[in-house]
Design a protein around this motif. Sequence first.
Motif, PDB file in Angstrom:
ATOM      1  N   VAL B 322      15.511 138.780 -26.645  1.00  0.00           N
ATOM      2  CA  VAL B 322      16.171 137.539 -26.249  1.00  0.00           C
ATOM      3  C   VAL B 322      16.928 136.985 -27.450  1.00  0.00           C
ATOM      4  CG1 VAL B 322      15.842 135.227 -25.314  1.00  0.00           C
ATOM      5  CG2 VAL B 322      14.288 137.066 -24.651  1.00  0.00           C
ATOM      6  N   ARG B 323      18.210 136.706 -27.262  1.00  0.00           N
ATOM      7  CA  ARG B 323      19.004 136.085 -28.328  1.00  0.00           C
ATOM      8  C   ARG B 323      19.585 134.792 -27.801  1.00  0.00           C
ATOM      9  NH1 ARG B 323      19.681 139.987 -32.139  1.00  0.00           N
ATOM     10  NH2 ARG B 323      19.225 142.005 -31.199  1.00  0.00           N
ATOM     11  N   ALA B 324      19.536 133.763 -28.618  1.00  0.00           N
ATOM     12  CA  ALA B 324      20.099 132.484 -28.188  1.00  0.00           C
ATOM     13  C   ALA B 324      20.998 131.964 -29.273  1.00  0.00           C
ATOM     14  CB  ALA B 324      18.981 131.488 -27.909  1.00  0.00           C
ATOM     15  N   ASP B 325      22.151 131.436 -28.877  1.00  0.00           N
ATOM     16  CA  ASP B 325      22.953 130.708 -29.844  1.00  0.00           C
ATOM     17  C   ASP B 325      23.744 129.611 -29.146  1.00  0.00           C
ATOM     18  OD1 ASP B 325      23.645 129.887 -32.304  1.00  0.00           O
ATOM     19  OD2 ASP B 325      24.702 131.698 -32.894  1.00  0.00           O
ATOM     20  N   VAL B 326      24.280 128.741 -29.977  1.00  0.00           N
ATOM     21  CA  VAL B 326      24.973 127.573 -29.459  1.00  0.00           C
ATOM     22  C   VAL B 326      26.419 127.649 -29.925  1.00  0.00           C
ATOM     23  CG1 VAL B 326      25.105 125.063 -29.616  1.00  0.00           C
ATOM     24  CG2 VAL B 326      22.876 126.176 -29.435  1.00  0.00           C
ATOM     25  N   ALA B 327      27.356 127.349 -29.019  1.00  0.00           N
ATOM     26  CA  ALA B 327      28.780 127.328 -29.368  1.00  0.00           C
ATOM     27  C   ALA B 327      29.317 125.940 -29.042  1.00  0.00           C
ATOM     28  CB  ALA B 327      29.525 128.378 -28.551  1.00  0.00           C
ATOM     29  N   LEU B 334      29.748 117.891 -26.765  1.00  0.00           N
ATOM     30  CA  LEU B 334      29.250 118.904 -25.841  1.00  0.00           C
ATOM     31  C   LEU B 334      29.075 120.228 -26.577  1.00  0.00           C
ATOM     32  CD1 LEU B 334      31.234 118.546 -22.489  1.00  0.00           C
ATOM     33  CD2 LEU B 334      28.910 117.822 -23.010  1.00  0.00           C
ATOM     34  N   ALA B 335      28.083 120.993 -26.171  1.00  0.00           N
ATOM     35  CA  ALA B 335      27.889 122.323 -26.732  1.00  0.00           C
ATOM     36  C   ALA B 335      27.483 123.243 -25.593  1.00  0.00           C
ATOM     37  CB  ALA B 335      26.818 122.287 -27.817  1.00  0.00           C
ATOM     38  N   VAL B 336      27.568 124.538 -25.854  1.00  0.00           N
ATOM     39  CA  VAL B 336      27.182 125.506 -24.828  1.00  0.00           C
ATOM     40  C   VAL B 336      26.062 126.375 -25.378  1.00  0.00           C
ATOM     41  CG1 VAL B 336      27.927 127.429 -23.396  1.00  0.00           C
ATOM     42  CG2 VAL B 336      29.503 125.557 -23.881  1.00  0.00           C
ATOM     43  N   LEU B 337      24.966 126.430 -24.643  1.00  0.00           N
ATOM     44  CA  LEU B 337      23.867 127.307 -25.034  1.00  0.00           C
ATOM     45  C   LEU B 337      24.076 128.655 -24.364  1.00  0.00           C
ATOM     46  CD1 LEU B 337      21.091 127.853 -26.299  1.00  0.00           C
ATOM     47  CD2 LEU B 337      20.079 127.010 -24.188  1.00  0.00           C
ATOM     48  N   GLU B 338      24.143 129.697 -25.171  1.00  0.00           N
ATOM     49  CA  GLU B 338      24.306 131.037 -24.606  1.00  0.00           C
ATOM     50  C   GLU B 338      23.050 131.842 -24.904  1.00  0.00           C
ATOM     51  OE1 GLU B 338      28.103 133.246 -24.842  1.00  0.00           O
ATOM     52  OE2 GLU B 338      26.899 134.843 -25.721  1.00  0.00           O
ATOM     53  N   VAL B 339      22.422 132.326 -23.842  1.00  0.00           N
ATOM     54  CA  VAL B 339      21.211 133.125 -24.003  1.00  0.00           C
ATOM     55  C   VAL B 339      21.474 134.514 -23.428  1.00  0.00           C
ATOM     56  CG1 VAL B 339      18.765 133.334 -23.445  1.00  0.00           C
ATOM     57  CG2 VAL B 339      19.763 131.075 -23.792  1.00  0.00           C
ATOM     58  N   THR B 340      21.190 135.528 -24.234  1.00  0.00           N
ATOM     59  CA  THR B 340      21.373 136.910 -23.787  1.00  0.00           C
ATOM     60  C   THR B 340      20.007 137.580 -23.738  1.00  0.00           C
ATOM     61  OG1 THR B 340      23.488 136.947 -24.916  1.00  0.00           O
ATOM     62  CG2 THR B 340      22.568 139.072 -24.265  1.00  0.00           C
ATOM     63  N   ILE B 341      19.680 138.144 -22.587  1.00  0.00           N
ATOM     64  CA  ILE B 341      18.383 138.800 -22.436  1.00  0.00           C
ATOM     65  C   ILE B 341      18.629 140.275 -22.132  1.00  0.00           C
ATOM     66  CG2 ILE B 341      16.167 138.751 -21.242  1.00  0.00           C
ATOM     67  CD1 ILE B 341      17.088 135.823 -20.365  1.00  0.00           C
ATOM     68  N   ASP B 342      18.226 141.138 -23.062  1.00  0.00           N
ATOM     69  CA  ASP B 342      18.430 142.575 -22.920  1.00  0.00           C
ATOM     70  C   ASP B 342      17.099 143.254 -22.656  1.00  0.00           C
ATOM     71  OD1 ASP B 342      21.224 143.058 -23.444  1.00  0.00           O
ATOM     72  OD2 ASP B 342      20.848 142.300 -25.476  1.00  0.00           O
TER      73      ASP B 342
END
Lengths: 219, 402
Positions: B322-327, B334-342
């Motif tokens: 699981v990787r999470a980062d904020v853009a 406002l920000a966007v939380l992007e979570v990638t689950i491989d």
Amino acid sequence: MVKRKILRVAVVEDEGLLRSMLTEIIEAHPGMTVVHALPDATTARRELLPGTADVVVMDVDLGDGNGVALSVVLQRADPELRILLLSSHNLMPLVLSVRNEASSPWSYLSKRSSLDRATLLRAIERTAEGQVVLDPELSRRAVARADSQLQALSPAQMSVLRLVATGLPNSAIGETLEITQRSVQNHLFAIYQTLGISSKEAYPRVAAVLRFMQETASA
Amino acid sequence: MTAATGGRSRRRSEVGWWRTAAGLSDGVLVVGVCTVVLSQFGLASIAQWAVWETIEPFPAGAESVSLAARFGGVVLANVAPLVVAVAALAVAGLARRSWTIRVAATLGIALAAGVLRTQLLLWVRASAPPPWAWVIETLSGATAIVVAIMLGLLAVDARRRSRVKDEVAAQALGELESEEVQIRQEVSQLLHGSVQQHLVVIAAQLDHVADLVADAGADDAAEQVRGLAASLDEVREGDVRRLSQTLFPAGVDIGLFHAAQLALARVPAHVATELHLGPLAQRFNEITRPQLSVTERLLELSALEEAVTNALKHGDARRIVVRADVAPGSAPGLAVLEVTIDDDGGGPPTGTEPALSGLARLQTRFEQHGGELEVGESPIGGFRLVTRLPFAVVPQDEPGTG
Ligand SMILES: Nc1ncnc2c1ncn2[C@@H]1O[C@H](COP(=O)(O)OP(=O)(O)OP(=O)(O)O)[C@@H](O)[C@H]1O
Ligand SMILES: [Mg+2]
């Protein structure tokens, strides 16, 4: 004979009955005294001033906030303060996820499984010494995760590490496993070596316990 | 195969268009509509003049004015009313007034600008037309202006009504959500506390009964009763605790990443797990200042849970990363939380597009929060789920609402 310093313990617990039970048990110990028995986060922020307590026994679910954030705040004001978390949910991995924000690693006991007098007192004592104590029942059930270095430990080493995680000193570990203190010591060195922990580290036991937490599945 | 979320981009662009329109102030919207309508009318008028110039000899006395000047005059005659109308609109602030004032003011503005227009056109013509032509030219100019202003005002009103509706809907949704969070928490606590406790007590009593039965010599019956007690314990551990956990995942009130770590710790031991926070996510992972509302955290956790369940159920995965980062988001604050689950499991089925069920439900919920979902192949061999969720950043100096 060296007179030992009396441990100053603060209790933050919103359930009144549990709060008074904890207070009673701790007060009954000759080496400990309860300096604060507080019902909520607001009162704790106000009363628990830096330097007034050595260890806080902290409930995670407080009526007006969570004990985790409160503990971080308290430790920021007083980095010497040690934290022993109590919770009725299984929140043991929190000990790991807060370690970057905490000034010293926390201990954790579950209210559900194994909160007896001896366990509580031992956990407070060991936590005050800078050790990490994990819940005995949850540690017993924890299983090494796939691809982790814990899997490289022998079953005997794993049993020793489990007991280290519950805060037992080597003598008690030896008694429990019916081996000599000397073999416990040897097992420990082997564990440190396998996990890549230098035994010259200030708290190699803490490092080993955190790795135990990190690399096991909480059942 | 990122096509599983088809139709998403189209819907998003429609939303984008509407946001742009919604962002204009009322004044700008009225003036915009006015300008469009009057430009059309002006262009038609200029075209008509051009036709006349070619088929009808110019009246005597106008030769002193050059063709270029005559053209300029016609253009000016058609631009001037627009300027007057816009200026009057701005000064009178018609968008804010009642319809009585709007109609009266519009008629006044239209008549004045209409007369001005006709007079300017006369200057180009340089000779007096018959009175009926003067009246018709003025009326047609004035009518165009009335229509332009009215359309503008109607557009403002329509948008206002839809905005009020949106606000009412958003408020209702917000109330529903916080109510849902509260109910979830209460039911979860009830299950975790009282229901479990009752079951524990009953199981203990059953064990006691089993002892009594055994003492009476009926060993088979005692075994049966012990079996009942054991299955009751299973129901409690398995069903009741899991239900409580699903309703209100442990640690969700503390912070998203803490709750995610707790969730990953529960993944079966034969699966390796990793949780990585990108640099910005780490800065946002401040326990005394938790980001995201509880509803948003619940949403992210249900995505994690769905991904983990899918990885185990469909992919037979041995590793979940699981990787999470904020853009930065689309606006300040406002920000966007992007979570990638491989996962490293079997990956998406080849050939046919999979029928989405859990993921489709999740996608709807993310879209309701302005977010999105993407599925595809993972570089570590299996399935990849990416979620993006916009959120309002809790600023540094304000204590969080954890
Ligand atoms: N991690 C994964 N590995 C392999 N295939 C997957 C994975 N996740 C989803 N899929 C494929 O995508 C399909 C849709 O998944 P989705 O979660 O939407 O529904 P489901 O899991 O089949 O049903 P439900 O979520 O309602 O239990 C699955 O049937 C499966 O074929
Ligand atoms: Mg699914």
